[in-house]
Write an enzyme that holds these catalytic residues in place. Sequence first.
Site, short mmCIF file in Angstrom:
data_model
loop_
_atom_site.label_atom_id
_atom_site.label_comp_id
_atom_site.label_asym_id
_atom_site.label_seq_id
_atom_site.Cartn_x
_atom_site.Cartn_y
_atom_site.Cartn_z
N PHE A 156 0.82 -1.22 0.00
CA PHE A 156 0.00 0.00 0.00
C PHE A 156 0.85 1.27 0.00
O PHE A 156 0.43 2.31 0.48
CB PHE A 156 -1.03 -0.01 1.15
N GLY A 216 0.67 6.87 -7.29
CA GLY A 216 0.05 6.92 -8.61
C GLY A 216 -1.22 7.73 -8.54
O GLY A 216 -1.27 8.75 -7.84
N GLY A 250 -9.58 4.73 -5.05
CA GLY A 250 -10.97 4.95 -5.42
C GLY A 250 -11.77 3.76 -4.96
O GLY A 250 -11.38 3.07 -4.02
N CYS A 260 -15.30 1.84 -1.35
CA CYS A 260 -15.05 1.73 0.10
C CYS A 260 -14.19 2.87 0.65
O CYS A 260 -14.67 3.69 1.41
CB CYS A 260 -14.42 0.39 0.40
N LYS A 276 -9.49 -0.53 -9.75
CA LYS A 276 -8.24 -1.27 -9.56
C LYS A 276 -8.30 -2.51 -10.44
O LYS A 276 -9.38 -2.87 -10.92
CB LYS A 276 -8.03 -1.63 -8.10
C1 UGA Z 1 -10.73 -1.93 0.68
C2 UGA Z 1 -9.90 -2.55 1.81
O1 UGA Z 1 -8.58 -2.82 1.33
C3 UGA Z 1 -10.56 -3.84 2.30
O2 UGA Z 1 -9.80 -4.38 3.38
C4 UGA Z 1 -11.97 -3.53 2.76
O3 UGA Z 1 -12.65 -4.69 3.19
C5 UGA Z 1 -12.75 -2.93 1.59
O4 UGA Z 1 -12.08 -1.73 1.14
C6 UGA Z 1 -14.13 -2.60 2.07
O5 UGA Z 1 -14.28 -1.69 2.90
O6 UGA Z 1 -15.08 -3.29 1.69
P1 UGA Z 1 -11.01 -2.45 -1.93
O7 UGA Z 1 -11.94 -1.28 -1.97
O8 UGA Z 1 -11.39 -3.72 -2.60
O9 UGA Z 1 -10.72 -2.85 -0.41
O10 UGA Z 1 -9.66 -1.95 -2.58
P2 UGA Z 1 -8.13 -1.80 -2.14
O11 UGA Z 1 -7.36 -2.97 -2.58
O12 UGA Z 1 -8.02 -1.37 -0.73
O13 UGA Z 1 -7.70 -0.58 -3.07
C7 UGA Z 1 -8.34 0.69 -2.92
C8 UGA Z 1 -7.76 1.69 -3.88
O14 UGA Z 1 -6.44 2.07 -3.47
C9 UGA Z 1 -7.63 1.25 -5.33
O15 UGA Z 1 -8.12 2.29 -6.15
C10 UGA Z 1 -6.16 1.04 -5.52
O16 UGA Z 1 -5.75 1.27 -6.84
C11 UGA Z 1 -5.58 2.08 -4.59
N1 UGA Z 1 -4.21 1.79 -4.12
C12 UGA Z 1 -3.96 0.68 -3.39
C13 UGA Z 1 -3.17 2.67 -4.40
O17 UGA Z 1 -3.39 3.71 -5.06
N2 UGA Z 1 -1.92 2.40 -3.96
C14 UGA Z 1 -1.65 1.28 -3.23
O18 UGA Z 1 -0.47 1.11 -2.84
C15 UGA Z 1 -2.69 0.41 -2.93
#
Ligand code: UGA
Length: 440
Positions: A256, A260, A264, A267, A330
């Site tokens: 994390f 970039g 979004g 959640c 994502k």
């Molecule tokens: C997120 C949480 O990670 C889950 O643990 C949680 O259960 C979920 O929300 C929820 O509340 O239901 P999610 O929305 O599926 O999960 O997506 P993430 O993998 O957390 O990514 C969120 C956003 O952050 C994406 O747009 C991704 O591209 C961005 N991101 C992630 C970054 O810009 N940089 C990173 O290093 C990691």
Amino acid sequence: MRISVIGCGYLGAVHAAAMASLGHEVVGIDVDEAKVEALRSAKAPFFEPGLPELLSSASATGRLSFSTDMADAAGATVHFLCVGTPQKRGEFRADLAYVEAAFTALLPHLRPGDVVAGKSTVPVGTAEDLAERLAGTGASLVWNPEFLREGFAVQDTLHPDRLVYGLESADGEPTVDGARARALLDEVYAEPLSEGIPLVVTDYATAQLVKVAANSFLATKISFINAMAELCEATGADVTRLADAIGYDARIGRRFLNAGLGFGGGCLPKDIRAFMARAGELGVSDALGFLKEVDSVNMRRRVRVVDLAREVCDGSIVGRRVAVLGAAFKPNSDDVRDSPALSVAAQMQLQGAHVTVTDPEAVANAAAKWPDLRFAASPLEAARDADVVLLATEWDEYRALDPDALAGVVAHKRILDGRNVLDPVRWRAAGWTYRALGRP
Ligand code: UGA
């Protein structure tokens, strides 16, 4: 165990199938007939790796059914509440309309001894209100937040990092109902618990806060590295190397920390806003003042990438052809809710560019949301005659793009790496102008 799962979206559909695969008898309830119809024929109503296989294997056992009729929840012992809590229109608060509707519809079907297990992400205090409304029914409430990530939902549901139970408590101890609810959830999750998955047993308030605290921390981590990207842009430093270097510190960790276009989805953005709104209601808004900055840093990245497009296009994107690779928020998802990729694509289109978007899975959802954009089936088709190409969602197939193949179709070899996943040396060697966020 007989289980009902109320709300069959990204959370509920996976939860229902996963619970059936663990040996329980499950009915999934949703108001959306098309969704229920699809699930009945073991078809996933959205793209989620592994879900079609899980649905087919669970359906084949005869233990998984779906219905639009809440009366079919009657007879289950544990009722999982999995409906959405989107951001309220025009406000930061969460819209609890679906929770309210589902709970009200479920109430008449509850029997004494039943347990309602809340999984939806709610403002702290919601569980307490719902528990109060169960008084006199003989049913009780447990708060059991969900931490699954889209794209890994099946794995995260069957093998979560941790389980959290928020039990009805008095003087710091679970009440008789609380202890009973715990025993039932232990039975539901017997298999994951037997793998040694950590279990945190606590009260309602803590369990509700755990969820928003976790998402706020993740959002903060992403915005921290994106703030560093701004510093890198001002100094000529490279944020990806910086992230690698600080990430070796186990206290910080590399996950994390990918700079970039930012976060979004359905959640993180709405959860940090709802958390801020709730803190305000509780009179502790200062405690979460930093989340406003987290939100602002995140949003500034979207503006920055449009500015970069303008820079590489000699000062204007009006009338320029832009290819946007990615529409989902994502990779490995077809979810376009608050997608940075789509938000940037729409912004460029509104500013006069001719934008063509492509995505391996999310084109249909994106087109429904932004019908004015043009869509293409592949990167090569999207990039035909493009003045600039933007990689906005880091699908594996975009990471693996061949600069020479793409060079054959574009009008100008200019690439913006919105997720810092391409090799600048390779792209520059192939004659491309390569620009990224937080990288020289
Ligand atoms: C997120 C949480 O990670 C889950 O643990 C949680 O259960 C979920 O929300 C929820 O509340 O239901 P999610 O929305 O599926 O999960 O997506 P993430 O993998 O957390 O990514 C969120 C956003 O952050 C994406 O747009 C991704 O591209 C961005 N991101 C992630 C970054 O810009 N940089 C990173 O290093 C990691």
